[in-house]
Write an enzyme that holds these catalytic residues in place. Sequence first.
Site, PDB file in Angstrom:
ATOM      1  N   HIS A 157    -110.931  19.288 -76.326  1.00  0.00           N
ATOM      2  CA  HIS A 157    -111.557  19.005 -75.017  1.00  0.00           C
ATOM      3  C   HIS A 157    -110.605  18.215 -74.111  1.00  0.00           C
ATOM      4  CE1 HIS A 157    -115.298  20.098 -77.116  1.00  0.00           C
ATOM      5  NE2 HIS A 157    -114.819  19.358 -78.093  1.00  0.00           N
ATOM      6  N   LYS A 296     -91.426  16.536 -54.236  1.00  0.00           N
ATOM      7  CA  LYS A 296     -92.083  17.458 -55.158  1.00  0.00           C
ATOM      8  C   LYS A 296     -91.120  18.297 -55.990  1.00  0.00           C
ATOM      9  CE  LYS A 296     -95.977  18.252 -55.600  1.00  0.00           C
ATOM     10  NZ  LYS A 296     -96.992  18.903 -54.782  1.00  0.00           N
TER      11      LYS A 296
END
Length: 464
Positions: A157, A296
């Site tokens: 999960h 970025k």
Amino acid sequence: MNKKMWGGRFEKKTDPDVEEFSKSIDYDYKLAKWDVFGSVIHIDVLKKSGFLGNTEFTTLSNALNEIMKDIKNDKFERDEKSEDIHTDIQNKLEKKVGDLALKLHTARSRNDQVLFDLKFFCKDELYHTAILCNQLRNSILEVCKENEKVIMPGYTHLQHAQLVYLKDYLGSYAEMLKRDVGRLNNTRERIKLTLGSGALAGTPIASNLYNEAIKKFINEHKELKELQTEHIAEVSNTLDTVSDRDFVIEILSALSILGMHLSRFAEDLIIWSTKEFGFIEIDDAFATGSSLMPQKKNPDVLELIRGYTGTLYGNLVSVLTMMKGLPLTYNRDMQLDKPPLFSSFEIIEQELEILPKFIKTLKWNKKAIEDAIKDDETLYATDLVYCLIKKGVSFKEAHNIIGKLVKFSLDSGRKIKEMSNPELAKFSDRVGLIGKLNQREIAELMDPETSVKSRISVVREKNV
Ligand code: ARG
């Protein structure tokens, strides 16, 4: 003028829009080589069954070889106006040998021809895709080996679960790829090259002549060696043979599953490349920047791998849907199997070519991985449960005790490792359990290597 392979019963010329709409040369040109192979086999059959004389055979054979040479040397120029590649090659042959070329189509239909070409093409593509798949698998195993001691958090999960070796995490992708290679090879072996169905109802030539000619051709061509063991089939039902596209659907399924695996791999790497995780840094040559934000460094390659999975699934669903309502046997709908098939092969091959280079150049930030495993309160919880079980506590009770201990530690900020024996004993209200958890043992147990090594059911590839 582009000649068609039919037309005798027609009084009018085909509407240009219909020609444009129905032609497939723009994509089935990829079958050129396989189409010539099919014709070489077919003239052998025609000669053996008396439909072609020896000189006729030699003339056609030489002309086909010339066309093949052009294809191999990248000199073959397709005529965009032809209906399909089969027509184009037929027309080129007519230019070379005149009316004799008209004999080539004896006892042959494009329905059978297109199937033979496509099956041959697919066998070859599957063979090479499996090789690429194995190459990626080996690159992953190399990274596993280079980082064989690295321990990281394992997740379920996407929450911290238990400690694992990085080589086991990545090794699971190597396992997936092993299954993919198996699927590609099985699919390839199941494809039997077939000739002799005619349009649907067979031809006046015995099927063993076709099968022998296919076998002889493959034996004579060393470059096709890999197909030797499993290339022919008796055409048992010609109607089924010309209308069968199961192999296309099987391939698209295998490529979809493979693409899904690559997508999950890409997703893990995307997550690991984030500032929050920071486990890896993507090499500049494999990352992209932002037109607006100078800081970025984006994982576009991985995102495209993830994104293309949609195209792969779409290609599969498109052929499944195209086939589902077709009456026997050949219908023109089936021409539309090729764009999705070619597209899926292209996508997967590109991905398999980029990924080995991509992962070879990845920088592993071991410090960030080490920091991530400094999470004693959760990553060792299961080990603590096992410790109690070994002392005779039932699993359920042990689970409960450690659950409470972990919650207390997380809420209070008090480290489990630092708790005294009396403090630890508080987490069990059963008198007999007091003393079953003790500080010394906990300190020993909360060690990454002790933790991963205690899981002895893990099976790994040799040398990793
Ligand atoms: N281009 C066609 C295809 O790919 C060839 C078969 C045409 N056959 C026919 N009966 N119209 O399916």
